[in-house]
Design a protein around this motif. Sequence first.
Motif, PDB file in Angstrom:
ATOM      1  N   ILE A  20      17.399   5.983   1.385  1.00 29.88           N
ATOM      2  CA  ILE A  20      17.089   4.841   2.254  1.00 29.88           C
ATOM      3  C   ILE A  20      17.762   3.573   1.735  1.00 29.88           C
ATOM      4  CG2 ILE A  20      14.876   5.733   3.079  1.00 29.88           C
ATOM      5  CD1 ILE A  20      13.552   3.776   1.004  1.00 29.88           C
ATOM      6  N   GLU A  21      17.823   2.577   2.626  1.00 30.29           N
ATOM      7  CA  GLU A  21      18.318   1.254   2.239  1.00 30.29           C
ATOM      8  C   GLU A  21      17.161   0.369   1.800  1.00 30.29           C
ATOM      9  OE1 GLU A  21      20.605  -0.212   5.544  1.00 30.29           O
ATOM     10  OE2 GLU A  21      22.026   1.449   5.412  1.00 30.29           O
ATOM     11  N   SER A  22      15.981   0.536   2.447  1.00 27.51           N
ATOM     12  CA  SER A  22      14.797  -0.248   2.097  1.00 27.51           C
ATOM     13  C   SER A  22      13.563   0.388   2.717  1.00 27.51           C
ATOM     14  CB  SER A  22      14.928  -1.691   2.597  1.00 27.51           C
ATOM     15  OG  SER A  22      14.910  -1.726   4.010  1.00 27.51           O
ATOM     16  N   VAL A  23      12.394   0.006   2.198  1.00 28.46           N
ATOM     17  CA  VAL A  23      11.127   0.440   2.780  1.00 28.46           C
ATOM     18  C   VAL A  23      10.125  -0.701   2.640  1.00 28.46           C
ATOM     19  CG1 VAL A  23      10.352   1.599   0.653  1.00 28.46           C
ATOM     20  CG2 VAL A  23       9.315   2.205   2.845  1.00 28.46           C
ATOM     21  N   THR A  24       9.391  -0.960   3.711  1.00 28.18           N
ATOM     22  CA  THR A  24       8.343  -1.979   3.722  1.00 28.18           C
ATOM     23  C   THR A  24       7.010  -1.274   3.903  1.00 28.18           C
ATOM     24  OG1 THR A  24       9.867  -3.615   4.635  1.00 28.18           O
ATOM     25  CG2 THR A  24       7.510  -4.074   4.866  1.00 28.18           C
ATOM     26  N   LEU A  25       6.056  -1.614   3.040  1.00 25.27           N
ATOM     27  CA  LEU A  25       4.779  -0.908   2.991  1.00 25.27           C
ATOM     28  C   LEU A  25       3.613  -1.875   3.103  1.00 25.27           C
ATOM     29  CD1 LEU A  25       6.233   0.869   0.010  1.00 25.27           C
ATOM     30  CD2 LEU A  25       5.284   2.255   1.834  1.00 25.27           C
ATOM     31  N   PRO A  26       2.493  -1.424   3.718  1.00 25.37           N
ATOM     32  CA  PRO A  26       1.297  -2.267   3.837  1.00 25.37           C
ATOM     33  C   PRO A  26       0.400  -2.140   2.605  1.00 25.37           C
ATOM     34  CG  PRO A  26       0.961  -0.255   5.072  1.00 25.37           C
ATOM     35  CD  PRO A  26       2.362  -0.179   4.488  1.00 25.37           C
ATOM     36  N   GLU A  47      -4.302   0.408   5.989  1.00 21.42           N
ATOM     37  CA  GLU A  47      -3.861   0.768   7.327  1.00 21.42           C
ATOM     38  C   GLU A  47      -2.745  -0.177   7.767  1.00 21.42           C
ATOM     39  OE1 GLU A  47      -5.686   1.235  11.832  1.00 21.42           O
ATOM     40  OE2 GLU A  47      -7.037   0.899  10.154  1.00 21.42           O
ATOM     41  N   GLY A  48      -1.723   0.370   8.381  1.00 19.47           N
ATOM     42  CA  GLY A  48      -0.610  -0.454   8.836  1.00 19.47           C
ATOM     43  C   GLY A  48       0.623   0.381   9.110  1.00 19.47           C
ATOM     44  N   LYS A  49       1.772  -0.261   9.019  1.00 18.32           N
ATOM     45  CA  LYS A  49       3.042   0.395   9.322  1.00 18.32           C
ATOM     46  C   LYS A  49       3.915   0.502   8.078  1.00 18.32           C
ATOM     47  CE  LYS A  49       3.410  -1.097  14.145  1.00 18.32           C
ATOM     48  NZ  LYS A  49       3.022   0.180  14.693  1.00 18.32           N
ATOM     49  N   VAL A  50       4.500   1.693   7.898  1.00 16.84           N
ATOM     50  CA  VAL A  50       5.557   1.888   6.916  1.00 16.84           C
ATOM     51  C   VAL A  50       6.860   1.786   7.707  1.00 16.84           C
ATOM     52  CG1 VAL A  50       6.642   3.496   5.316  1.00 16.84           C
ATOM     53  CG2 VAL A  50       4.140   3.395   5.469  1.00 16.84           C
ATOM     54  N   ILE A  51       7.743   0.889   7.285  1.00 19.34           N
ATOM     55  CA  ILE A  51       9.010   0.691   7.974  1.00 19.34           C
ATOM     56  C   ILE A  51      10.122   0.999   6.979  1.00 19.34           C
ATOM     57  CG2 ILE A  51      10.477  -0.964   9.192  1.00 19.34           C
ATOM     58  CD1 ILE A  51       7.805  -2.584   9.666  1.00 19.34           C
ATOM     59  N   THR A  61       9.643   3.646  11.994  1.00 18.19           N
ATOM     60  CA  THR A  61       8.296   3.132  11.764  1.00 18.19           C
ATOM     61  C   THR A  61       7.296   4.288  11.757  1.00 18.19           C
ATOM     62  OG1 THR A  61       8.866   1.083  12.881  1.00 18.19           O
ATOM     63  CG2 THR A  61       6.536   1.526  12.609  1.00 18.19           C
ATOM     64  N   LEU A  62       6.335   4.213  10.843  1.00 16.73           N
ATOM     65  CA  LEU A  62       5.289   5.223  10.722  1.00 16.73           C
ATOM     66  C   LEU A  62       3.951   4.507  10.572  1.00 16.73           C
ATOM     67  CD1 LEU A  62       4.414   8.204  10.170  1.00 16.73           C
ATOM     68  CD2 LEU A  62       4.797   7.712   7.752  1.00 16.73           C
ATOM     69  N   ASP A  63       2.996   4.802  11.462  1.00 12.12           N
ATOM     70  CA  ASP A  63       1.649   4.238  11.353  1.00 12.12           C
ATOM     71  C   ASP A  63       0.843   5.069  10.361  1.00 12.12           C
ATOM     72  OD1 ASP A  63       1.801   2.111  13.267  1.00 12.12           O
ATOM     73  OD2 ASP A  63       1.789   3.617  14.847  1.00 12.12           O
ATOM     74  N   ILE A  64       0.175   4.388   9.422  1.00 17.42           N
ATOM     75  CA  ILE A  64      -0.651   5.091   8.438  1.00 17.42           C
ATOM     76  C   ILE A  64      -2.052   4.488   8.412  1.00 17.42           C
ATOM     77  CG2 ILE A  64       1.345   5.686   7.020  1.00 17.42           C
ATOM     78  CD1 ILE A  64       0.314   3.548   4.984  1.00 17.42           C
ATOM     79  N   GLU A  65      -2.992   5.251   7.872  1.00 14.29           N
ATOM     80  CA  GLU A  65      -4.377   4.790   7.728  1.00 14.29           C
ATOM     81  C   GLU A  65      -4.672   4.347   6.304  1.00 14.29           C
ATOM     82  OE1 GLU A  65      -7.037   7.755   9.234  1.00 14.29           O
ATOM     83  OE2 GLU A  65      -5.963   7.897  11.138  1.00 14.29           O
ATOM     84  N   GLY A  66      -3.760   4.626   5.385  1.00 12.46           N
ATOM     85  CA  GLY A  66      -3.933   4.268   3.980  1.00 12.46           C
ATOM     86  C   GLY A  66      -3.197   5.258   3.111  1.00 12.46           C
ATOM     87  N   GLY A  67      -3.294   5.063   1.790  1.00 12.42           N
ATOM     88  CA  GLY A  67      -2.652   5.987   0.863  1.00 12.42           C
ATOM     89  C   GLY A  67      -2.257   5.288  -0.420  1.00 12.42           C
ATOM     90  N   PHE A  68      -1.261   5.867  -1.091  1.00 12.94           N
ATOM     91  CA  PHE A  68      -0.754   5.350  -2.361  1.00 12.94           C
ATOM     92  C   PHE A  68       0.759   5.465  -2.377  1.00 12.94           C
ATOM     93  CE2 PHE A  68      -5.054   6.653  -3.255  1.00 12.94           C
ATOM     94  CZ  PHE A  68      -5.531   5.622  -4.046  1.00 12.94           C
ATOM     95  N   VAL A  69       1.395   4.599  -3.151  1.00 11.93           N
ATOM     96  CA  VAL A  69       2.843   4.664  -3.320  1.00 11.93           C
ATOM     97  C   VAL A  69       3.194   4.423  -4.784  1.00 11.93           C
ATOM     98  CG1 VAL A  69       3.249   2.225  -2.807  1.00 11.93           C
ATOM     99  CG2 VAL A  69       5.081   3.884  -2.418  1.00 11.93           C
ATOM    100  N   GLU A  70       4.242   5.109  -5.234  1.00  9.94           N
ATOM    101  CA  GLU A  70       4.761   4.913  -6.584  1.00  9.94           C
ATOM    102  C   GLU A  70       6.275   4.841  -6.500  1.00  9.94           C
ATOM    103  OE1 GLU A  70       4.825   7.037 -10.977  1.00  9.94           O
ATOM    104  OE2 GLU A  70       4.433   8.265  -9.219  1.00  9.94           O
ATOM    105  N   LEU A  71       6.860   3.895  -7.235  1.00 12.79           N
ATOM    106  CA  LEU A  71       8.312   3.809  -7.382  1.00 12.79           C
ATOM    107  C   LEU A  71       8.631   4.010  -8.842  1.00 12.79           C
ATOM    108  CD1 LEU A  71      11.262   3.120  -6.741  1.00 12.79           C
ATOM    109  CD2 LEU A  71      10.656   0.713  -6.930  1.00 12.79           C
ATOM    110  N   SER A  72       9.446   5.019  -9.120  1.00 15.18           N
ATOM    111  CA  SER A  72       9.863   5.302 -10.486  1.00 15.18           C
ATOM    112  C   SER A  72      11.240   5.947 -10.434  1.00 15.18           C
ATOM    113  CB  SER A  72       8.858   6.235 -11.158  1.00 15.18           C
ATOM    114  OG  SER A  72       9.271   6.524 -12.480  1.00 15.18           O
TER     115      SER A  72
END
Length: 81
Positions: A20-26, A47-51, A61-72
């Motif tokens: 990817i070039e970029s990702v925006t997370l809620p 809850e929100g949009k992952v772009i 765009t992906l609608d989500i209800e929640g979760g976790f993210v890690e960048l490594s």
Amino acid sequence: MKKLYLNIVSPEKEIYNGEIESVTLPGTIGTFTILPQHAPIVSSLREGKVIYVPEGGEEQTLDIEGGFVELSGGVVSACVD
């Protein structure tokens, strides 16, 4: 510029896996964008949009209800509901 990879999974299936070039997370405390060479991060998601923008592609765009993210190590791993 270093590469950035995104892997989005839900309990049911893999949703996206690729460069990817970029990702925006809620994030829980606010929306944030990850670009190549971003510092490592771990965050809960609300809850929100992952772009995300696939390499050379159009914004997705992906609608989500929640979760976790890690960048490594240039890999963004998101587990979402």
